[in-house]
Design a protein around this motif. Structure first.
Motif, mmCIF file in Angstrom:
data_model
loop_
_atom_site.group_PDB
_atom_site.id
_atom_site.type_symbol
_atom_site.label_atom_id
_atom_site.label_comp_id
_atom_site.label_asym_id
_atom_site.label_seq_id
_atom_site.Cartn_x
_atom_site.Cartn_y
_atom_site.Cartn_z
ATOM 1 N N ASP A 1 -3.997 -3.389 -0.285
ATOM 2 C CA ASP A 1 -4.298 -2.138 -0.982
ATOM 3 C C ASP A 1 -4.132 -2.426 -2.461
ATOM 4 O O ASP A 1 -3.011 -2.502 -2.967
ATOM 5 N N CYS A 2 -5.228 -2.643 -3.119
ATOM 6 C CA CYS A 2 -5.194 -2.978 -4.539
ATOM 7 C C CYS A 2 -5.867 -1.886 -5.370
ATOM 8 O O CYS A 2 -6.349 -2.142 -6.471
ATOM 9 N N GLY A 3 -5.888 -0.687 -4.817
ATOM 10 C CA GLY A 3 -6.583 0.389 -5.512
ATOM 11 C C GLY A 3 -8.078 0.276 -5.260
ATOM 12 O O GLY A 3 -8.514 -0.373 -4.318
ATOM 13 N N LEU A 4 -8.849 0.923 -6.107
ATOM 14 C CA LEU A 4 -10.305 0.890 -5.969
ATOM 15 C C LEU A 4 -10.800 -0.548 -6.059
ATOM 16 O O LEU A 4 -10.594 -1.218 -7.068
ATOM 17 N N PRO B 1 -8.921 1.216 2.201
ATOM 18 C CA PRO B 1 -9.584 2.196 1.337
ATOM 19 C C PRO B 1 -8.547 2.935 0.485
ATOM 20 O O PRO B 1 -7.479 3.300 0.970
ATOM 21 N N SER B 2 -8.870 3.126 -0.773
ATOM 22 C CA SER B 2 -7.911 3.743 -1.680
ATOM 23 C C SER B 2 -8.629 4.577 -2.726
ATOM 24 O O SER B 2 -9.733 4.233 -3.158
ATOM 25 N N ARG B 3 -7.985 5.633 -3.134
ATOM 26 C CA ARG B 3 -8.498 6.454 -4.239
ATOM 27 C C ARG B 3 -7.757 6.157 -5.535
ATOM 28 O O ARG B 3 -8.051 6.745 -6.567
ATOM 29 N N ALA B 4 -6.780 5.271 -5.446
ATOM 30 C CA ALA B 4 -6.030 4.886 -6.650
ATOM 31 C C ALA B 4 -6.937 4.082 -7.569
ATOM 32 O O ALA B 4 -7.940 3.500 -7.141
ATOM 33 N N GLY B 5 -6.584 4.031 -8.822
ATOM 34 C CA GLY B 5 -7.349 3.244 -9.778
ATOM 35 C C GLY B 5 -7.273 1.767 -9.430
ATOM 36 O O GLY B 5 -6.409 1.335 -8.679
ATOM 37 N N PRO B 6 -8.192 0.990 -9.981
ATOM 38 C CA PRO B 6 -8.162 -0.451 -9.729
ATOM 39 C C PRO B 6 -6.818 -1.031 -10.164
ATOM 40 O O PRO B 6 -6.261 -0.649 -11.193
ATOM 41 N N GLY B 7 -6.321 -1.942 -9.379
ATOM 42 C CA GLY B 7 -5.042 -2.574 -9.709
ATOM 43 C C GLY B 7 -5.172 -4.076 -9.639
ATOM 44 O O GLY B 7 -6.218 -4.616 -9.305
ATOM 45 N N GLY B 8 -4.102 -4.741 -9.945
ATOM 46 C CA GLY B 8 -4.106 -6.194 -9.872
ATOM 47 C C GLY B 8 -3.850 -6.671 -8.460
ATOM 48 O O GLY B 8 -3.298 -5.962 -7.640
ATOM 49 N N LEU B 9 -4.242 -7.890 -8.192
ATOM 50 C CA LEU B 9 -4.003 -8.466 -6.881
ATOM 51 C C LEU B 9 -3.302 -9.813 -7.005
ATOM 52 O O LEU B 9 -2.313 -10.062 -6.339
ATOM 53 N N GLY B 10 -3.780 -10.661 -7.875
ATOM 54 C CA GLY B 10 -3.157 -11.966 -8.042
ATOM 55 C C GLY B 10 -3.069 -12.720 -6.736
ATOM 56 O O GLY B 10 -3.976 -12.676 -5.920
ATOM 57 N N GLU B 11 -1.975 -13.391 -6.524
ATOM 58 C CA GLU B 11 -1.762 -14.172 -5.303
ATOM 59 C C GLU B 11 -0.797 -13.423 -4.386
ATOM 60 O O GLU B 11 0.190 -13.992 -3.915
ATOM 61 N N ALA B 12 -1.074 -12.168 -4.131
ATOM 62 C CA ALA B 12 -0.171 -11.323 -3.350
ATOM 63 C C ALA B 12 0.130 -11.897 -1.970
ATOM 64 O O ALA B 12 1.240 -11.742 -1.461
#
Length: 119
Positions: A17-20, A79-90
């Motif tokens: 879940d990384c946002g949009l 699926p997310s309604r949050a704004g785009p976020g970072g993902l990196g090497e999660a």
């Protein structure tokens, strides 16, 4: 798993879940790369000492997973309604605990030391 065990990971399923999601292919690539890096560390990432010094001095003695060792990796984007976020090497940080829990589920034996191949 007495030091002679072989662990072969056949499949890894990840949910993120990384946002949009702006670029799903990049998200998938990041998850795959992080998973491979995390599995490499969990399976092969030993640091050994000889005469009081670390033996691994650089990437020439680092053994990443080979293509024949790399499992099928499925990435599911939540699926997310949050704004785009970072993902990196999660995925990197969660692979070893997931792997050791899978080993426990399959064998009943807890792995308490990494790398798994020499545990």
């Amino acid at each position: 798993m007495d030091g002679e065990a072989n662990v072969k990971v056949e499949r890894v399923v990840c949910a993120v879940d990384c946002g949009l999601p702006i670029n799903p292919l990049t998200i998938d690539a990041q998850v795959q790369g992080g998973t491979i890096f995390g599995l490499t560390a969990a399976l092969h990432g030993a640091i050994t000492f000889k005469d009081g010094r670390v033996e691994q001095s650089n990437f020439d003695s680092y053994l990443p997973l080979r293509i024949d060792e790399t499992p099928r990796i499925e990435t599911h984007i939540v699926p997310s309604r949050a704004g785009p976020g970072g993902l990196g090497e999660a995925a990197t940080a969660v692979v070893a605990p997931a792997l050791t829990n899978a080993i426990f589920a399959a064998t009943g034996r807890r792995i308490r030391r990494l790398p798994v191949q020499s545990a």
